[in-house]
Design a protein around this motif. Structure first.
Motif, PDB file in Angstrom:
ATOM      1  N   UNK A  37       0.821  -1.103   0.225  1.00  0.00           N
ATOM      2  CA  UNK A  37      -0.022  -0.183  -0.054  1.00  0.00           C
ATOM      3  C   UNK A  37       1.020   1.483   0.055  1.00  0.00           C
ATOM      4  N   UNK A  38       1.796   1.215   0.844  1.00  0.00           N
ATOM      5  CA  UNK A  38       2.950   2.599   1.018  1.00  0.00           C
ATOM      6  C   UNK A  38       3.565   2.806   0.116  1.00  0.00           C
ATOM      7  N   UNK A  52      -2.396  -0.061   8.093  1.00  0.00           N
ATOM      8  CA  UNK A  52      -2.766  -1.094   9.124  1.00  0.00           C
ATOM      9  C   UNK A  52      -3.708  -1.915   9.622  1.00  0.00           C
ATOM     10  N   UNK A  53      -3.738  -3.113   9.431  1.00  0.00           N
ATOM     11  CA  UNK A  53      -4.963  -4.040   9.495  1.00  0.00           C
ATOM     12  C   UNK A  53      -4.740  -5.268  10.433  1.00  0.00           C
ATOM     13  N   UNK A  54      -3.796  -5.212  11.353  1.00  0.00           N
ATOM     14  CA  UNK A  54      -3.706  -6.137  12.444  1.00  0.00           C
ATOM     15  C   UNK A  54      -3.857  -5.419  13.699  1.00  0.00           C
ATOM     16  N   UNK A 105      -7.288   0.032   6.174  1.00  0.00           N
ATOM     17  CA  UNK A 105      -5.759   0.396   5.657  1.00  0.00           C
ATOM     18  C   UNK A 105      -5.504   0.428   4.529  1.00  0.00           C
ATOM     19  N   UNK A 106      -6.556   0.554   3.507  1.00  0.00           N
ATOM     20  CA  UNK A 106      -6.428   0.593   2.112  1.00  0.00           C
ATOM     21  C   UNK A 106      -7.591   1.432   1.471  1.00  0.00           C
ATOM     22  N   UNK A 111      -4.936   0.954  11.537  1.00  0.00           N
ATOM     23  CA  UNK A 111      -4.430   0.971  12.647  1.00  0.00           C
ATOM     24  C   UNK A 111      -3.116   1.506  13.144  1.00  0.00           C
ATOM     25  N   UNK A 112      -2.542   2.271  12.243  1.00  0.00           N
ATOM     26  CA  UNK A 112      -1.338   3.106  12.444  1.00  0.00           C
ATOM     27  C   UNK A 112      -1.735   4.289  13.067  1.00  0.00           C
TER      28      UNK A 112
END
Ligand SMILES: [Zn+2]
Ligand SMILES: [Zn+2]
Length: 321
Positions: A37-38, A52-54, A105-106, A111-112
């Motif tokens: 993604x980044x 962030x996806x955990x 996160x997309x 979650x960051x």
């Protein structure tokens, strides 16, 4: 990552929609998909998205329609954020293929961050006995590894090859071992090979090394297309190769006789269903998984991603606020 694409910003705390809850983040795992993604391997779906996806956190606010969760509940937020529930994929239990699905996160902020929202129906209850840092990697690395393992149709007591040995692989290996498989690991990082052997795999060799015996199934975790023919050639007759990643560099041309004949198969793995997630978390509650983590403070998220890109993470990186 060389251009430092992540920037720390102040934003208002998000408000949950009527069917969502607001979660105060206590830990967030760093997944290779965050890197895709980044760095732009995946198309931009939401400009300036929070990756962030955990995500592991505590419910601190509840939308008006939510009855399944309460304030103070510890929940997990994973990649699959929402599906339509109406298309023919959703109706046949393949919600991972829903064309209208949304992702943490997309397509939506993840979650960051100190806070994140999640539809209550897509939040997971988490097993006891794992710290926030330990349980975070289960939410994508664990779930995707678990689905990839199912996708290989590994026979009971079968011989499994694992190509690449990061956060997802080290969990999938433990699930396979607990189910009685013989596991062979092929990976370029020597520390990852050491971890694999410590977890009980039968052998650990270089990324393109032939395993010591033919494989009934293999999972490709490394996002490296040239390993597809390497892994196919290592399969026994009737063997299945599952490709776990969301992104893969181009696959070189295959030679039918050498790579596919004798009913060898290649299968992709696309996201996961909530049922996969619940199954993996139930498995983790029953079988103690040894989750290897490398913690980073939130303001060093870009360092965590750079370390992941350069194979400097053993196990799974986890951000902690
Ligand atoms: Zn759908
Ligand atoms: Zn992920």
């Amino acid at each position: 990552m060389a251009t430092r694409p992540l920037v720390m910003v102040e934003e208002p705390t998000p408000a949950p929609a009527p069917d969502e809850v607001l979660v105060r983040v206590r830990a967030c795992g760093v997944c290779r998909t965050d890197l895709h993604v980044t760095e732009g391997d995946l198309p931009v779906r939401r400009p300036r998205v929070v990756p962030g996806h955990e995500v592991v956190g505590e419910v601190v606010a509840i939308g008006g329609e939510v009855t399944s969760l309460a304030l103070g509940d510890r929940v997990g937020v994973a990649w699959l954020r929402r599906t339509c529930g109406q298309c023919h994929y959703c109706r046949r239990g393949a919600e991972n293929l829903c064309p209208r699905s949304q992702y943490t996160g997309w397509t939506h902020d993840g979650g960051y961050a100190e806070y994140a929202t999640v539809p209550a129906q897509f939040a997971y209850r988490l097993p006891e006995g794992y710290t926030d840092e330990q349980v975070a990697p289960l939410l994508c690395a664990g779930i995707i590894g678990y689905r990839a393992l199912q996708r290989t149709s590994l026979p009971p007591g079968g011989r499994l090859g694992i190509y690449g040995f990061g956060g997802s692989a080290h969990l999938a290996a433990q699930v396979a071992l607990a189910q009685g498989a013989t596991v062979h690991v092929m990976t370029r990082a020597s520390k990852a090979r050491e971890l694999a052997l410590a977890l009980g795999v039968a052998s650990a060799g270089a990324a393109d090394a032939p395993p010591p015996e033919p494989l009934d199934a293999a999972i490709l975790f490394a996002p490296v297309g040239w390993l597809v023919p390497v892994a196919l050639q290592a399969l026994d007759r009737g063997g299945v190769l599952a490709i776990a990643g969301i992104h893969l560099s181009d696959v070189p041309s295959l030679v039918y006789e050498r790579h596919l004949f004798y009913e060898r198969e290649v299968r992709s793995v696309t996201s996961n269903t909530r049922e996969d997630g619940r199954s993996l978390l139930a498995f983790a509650a029953q079988h103690r998984l040894d989750v290897h983590t490398q913690p980073y403070p939130f303001d060093r998220a870009d360092e965590a991603l750079a370390d992941l890109a350069a194979d400097r993470v053993t196990g799974a990186a986890v951000l902690q606020p």
